[in-house]
Design a protein around this motif. Structure first.
Motif, PDB file in Angstrom:
ATOM      1  N   ARG A 257       4.483 -75.921  11.894  1.00 10.43           N
ATOM      2  CA  ARG A 257       4.561 -75.602  10.465  1.00 10.43           C
ATOM      3  C   ARG A 257       3.961 -74.225  10.172  1.00 10.43           C
ATOM      4  O   ARG A 257       4.540 -73.442   9.409  1.00 10.43           O
ATOM      5  CB  ARG A 257       3.829 -76.673   9.644  1.00 10.43           C
TER       6      ARG A 257
ATOM      7  N   SER B  65      12.487 -74.720  12.508  1.00 12.22           N
ATOM      8  CA  SER B  65      11.453 -74.187  11.610  1.00 12.22           C
ATOM      9  C   SER B  65      11.403 -72.669  11.664  1.00 12.22           C
ATOM     10  O   SER B  65      11.145 -72.009  10.648  1.00 12.22           O
ATOM     11  CB  SER B  65      10.083 -74.767  11.975  1.00 12.22           C
TER      12      SER B  65
ATOM     13  N   TYR C 182      15.485 -71.268  10.380  1.00 12.92           N
ATOM     14  CA  TYR C 182      16.178 -71.693   9.161  1.00 12.92           C
ATOM     15  C   TYR C 182      15.222 -71.678   7.973  1.00 12.92           C
ATOM     16  O   TYR C 182      14.013 -71.891   8.126  1.00 12.92           O
ATOM     17  CB  TYR C 182      16.766 -73.097   9.325  1.00 12.92           C
ATOM     18  N   GLN C 183      15.788 -71.461   6.797  1.00 15.70           N
ATOM     19  CA  GLN C 183      15.022 -71.539   5.566  1.00 15.70           C
ATOM     20  C   GLN C 183      14.682 -73.003   5.274  1.00 15.70           C
ATOM     21  O   GLN C 183      15.397 -73.920   5.711  1.00 15.70           O
ATOM     22  CB  GLN C 183      15.826 -70.953   4.403  1.00 15.70           C
ATOM     23  N   PRO C 184      13.597 -73.256   4.521  1.00 14.91           N
ATOM     24  CA  PRO C 184      13.181 -74.643   4.272  1.00 14.91           C
ATOM     25  C   PRO C 184      14.296 -75.539   3.741  1.00 14.91           C
ATOM     26  O   PRO C 184      14.422 -76.698   4.151  1.00 14.91           O
ATOM     27  CB  PRO C 184      12.047 -74.491   3.248  1.00 14.91           C
ATOM     28  N   GLU C 185      15.136 -75.014   2.831  1.00 14.65           N
ATOM     29  CA  GLU C 185      16.180 -75.857   2.245  1.00 14.65           C
ATOM     30  C   GLU C 185      17.306 -76.171   3.231  1.00 14.65           C
ATOM     31  O   GLU C 185      18.129 -77.053   2.988  1.00 14.65           O
ATOM     32  CB  GLU C 185      16.758 -75.186   0.992  1.00 14.65           C
TER      33      GLU C 185
ATOM     34  N   ARG D 266      16.653 -76.823   6.589  1.00 12.34           N
ATOM     35  CA  ARG D 266      16.115 -77.463   7.792  1.00 12.34           C
ATOM     36  C   ARG D 266      16.473 -78.935   7.901  1.00 12.34           C
ATOM     37  O   ARG D 266      16.757 -79.430   8.992  1.00 12.34           O
ATOM     38  CB  ARG D 266      14.592 -77.286   7.834  1.00 12.34           C
ATOM     39  N   GLU D 267      16.455 -79.669   6.796  1.00 13.95           N
ATOM     40  CA  GLU D 267      16.677 -81.109   6.887  1.00 13.95           C
ATOM     41  C   GLU D 267      18.067 -81.440   7.414  1.00 13.95           C
ATOM     42  O   GLU D 267      18.224 -82.381   8.197  1.00 13.95           O
ATOM     43  CB  GLU D 267      16.439 -81.768   5.531  1.00 13.95           C
TER      44      GLU D 267
ATOM     45  N   ALA E  34       9.341 -82.917   6.274  1.00 16.09           N
ATOM     46  CA  ALA E  34      10.141 -82.022   5.436  1.00 16.09           C
ATOM     47  C   ALA E  34      10.351 -82.628   4.051  1.00 16.09           C
ATOM     48  O   ALA E  34      10.284 -81.926   3.031  1.00 16.09           O
ATOM     49  CB  ALA E  34      11.488 -81.740   6.106  1.00 16.09           C
TER      50      ALA E  34
ATOM     51  N   ALA F 251       7.195 -82.290   2.083  1.00 15.42           N
ATOM     52  CA  ALA F 251       6.977 -80.915   1.634  1.00 15.42           C
ATOM     53  C   ALA F 251       7.700 -80.621   0.328  1.00 15.42           C
ATOM     54  O   ALA F 251       7.246 -79.794  -0.469  1.00 15.42           O
ATOM     55  CB  ALA F 251       7.422 -79.932   2.712  1.00 15.42           C
ATOM     56  N   ARG F 252       8.831 -81.298   0.078  1.00  5.36           N
ATOM     57  CA  ARG F 252       9.536 -81.090  -1.194  1.00  5.36           C
ATOM     58  C   ARG F 252       9.273 -82.255  -2.167  1.00  5.36           C
ATOM     59  O   ARG F 252      10.014 -82.455  -3.131  1.00  5.36           O
ATOM     60  CB  ARG F 252      11.030 -80.887  -0.968  1.00  5.36           C
TER      61      ARG F 252
END
Length: 405
Positions: free
Chosen positions: A241, A274, A277-280, A282-283, A312, A315-316
């Motif tokens: 992370r 991680s 890719y951007q956080p949005e 990754r899932e 993930a 985190a959101r």
């Protein structure tokens, strides 16, 4: 083995000190670890003196004022009968290694406890002369740095850092010089061992990550040592992370060395997502990898990917999705600490005391008896008031600074 089964910290420490004495001649590295644990559980002069004998045989102990820190720790543990001798010994230890500034501080402690000590004046003069000579030497080296050519600067900075390591300068200052040496072109293979040593002494995770990442790029490094560096980096707390690119590098090195390890490949893939890719995004990537792991019946890989998906979602702030993933984690690995942590928080917020009690009971059953005894002992020592408690705390700080190798 007997010490391992002993629940009482003081008794366990005495057994470990005895074991350390028996191991000192034939297995000094093992003895050092045993005595370190003994001193941590119940600091004693016996364990501390054995530690000093072992450290005196290790060249690394002359760096970062380790022997001086240990001498200060022993002084702080002194009983009345030998307090004066250990005060003087602390001063002499600092002087022996050229640490005049530290010797002057130790002299202040000596004079406060024994105002009429006959050697104090001579030791004071020696310490002041040593301090002044050290300042002049460092000033000359700084002037030399200002005049070197760019091609020479890396090597000169490395020599300057080694001079600082042998003295009593701040580890943060030494780390900055080592970083400058790398940037100036000093050989990474020569800088990294010192950089790692300073980072560990500072307990600076970001610096340690940088040093370990640099270590992995050393050409022709010993293969086993390279794997050790990669393993240390890959297993640092929350490294994926916080430092995804560094984690990816370390896990790639490990996965290349152990291509048959599915869990390792999954960890590498999580780090890659991680890092790249951007956080949005990754899932979706993690979900595709999890589906592939399910099709391949790779339970280890699926476990790691479910944990990553749950984290993930957390985190959101999507706790419902996180809860669904963590339930699968518990199916795959009932004792997974990430899931236990989540459900403890989940049940506490929901006021579900019955399930919370079950979760806490499961967590408690995972704690080793010896670890539980040690954990129980630490708060009592930390809360102890008065001279004895303060001396113990100072001794433990000195030990920590002496033994971070």
């Amino acid at each position: 083995d007997l010490a391992g089964r002993e629940p009482h910290p003081a008794v366990k420490a005495a057994l470990l000190t005895r074991a350390g004495r028996l191991l000192a001649d034939t297995q000094p590295d093992r003895a050092l670890g045993v005595l370190r644990e003994s001193f941590r559980l119940a600091p004693s002069l016996a364990a501390g003196r054995l530690l000093r004998q072992l450290l005196e045989q290790d060249p690394a102990s002359t760096r970062l004022r380790r022997l001086g820190h240990l001498a200060d720790a022993l002084r702080d543990l002194a009983e009345e009968s030998d307090a004066e001798a250990l005060h003087v010994e602390a001063v002499r230890t600092h002087l022996q290694h050229g640490h005049g500034e530290a010797a002057l501080r130790a002299l202040d402690r000596l004079r406060a406890a024994f105002p009429a000590h006959p050697e104090a004046a001579d030791l004071q003069a020696f310490a002041e002369e040593q301090r002044d000579s050290r300042h002049e030497l460092l000033q000359a080296q700084r002037h030399a740095l200002a005049e070197v050519t760019p091609a020479e600067r890396g090597a000169v900075l490395l020599a300057y850092a080694e001079m600082l390591l042998a003295g009593e300068e701040s580890p943060a200052d030494i780390a900055a010089v080592l970083g400058d040496a790398v940037d100036a072109g000093a050989p990474t293979a020569e800088v990294v061992p010192l950089w790692l040593e300073v980072a560990r002494a500072m307990c600076d995770e970001a610096l340690l990550v940088r040093a370990l990442t640099a270590a992995l790029e050393i050409e022709h490094a010993d293969a086993l040592q390279r794997l050790r560096w990669a393993d240390e980096l890959a297993n640092m707390s929350e490294v994926v992370r916080r430092f995804p690119a560094a984690a990816l590098r370390a896990l790639t090195v490990l996965a290349e060395a152990m291509p048959e390890d599915g869990a390792l490949r999954a960890r590498r893939d999580v780090a890659r997502i991680s890092a790249e890719y951007q956080p949005e995004e990754r899932e979706a990537q993690l979900g595709a990898l999890r589906e592939a792991a399910v099709r391949a019946r790779d339970r280890d890989g699926e476990l790691l990917l479910c944990i990553a998906l749950a984290q993930a979602a957390e985190a959101r702030h999507d706790e419902q999705t996180a809860e669904r993933h963590y339930r699968r984690v518990r199916t795959l690995a009932p004792d997974a600490p990430e899931a236990l942590d989540f459900f403890e928080r989940w049940y506490r917020r929901a006021g579900d005391h019955k399930r919370l009690l079950a979760a806490l009971s499961q967590r408690l059953s995972m704690v080793d008896g010896a670890d539980a005894a040690a954990c129980a002992a630490r708060p009592r020592g930390a809360e102890r008031e008065g001279v004895a408690g303060g001396a113990r705390a100072r001794a433990l700080r000195g030990l920590a600074q002496a033994l971070v190798l």
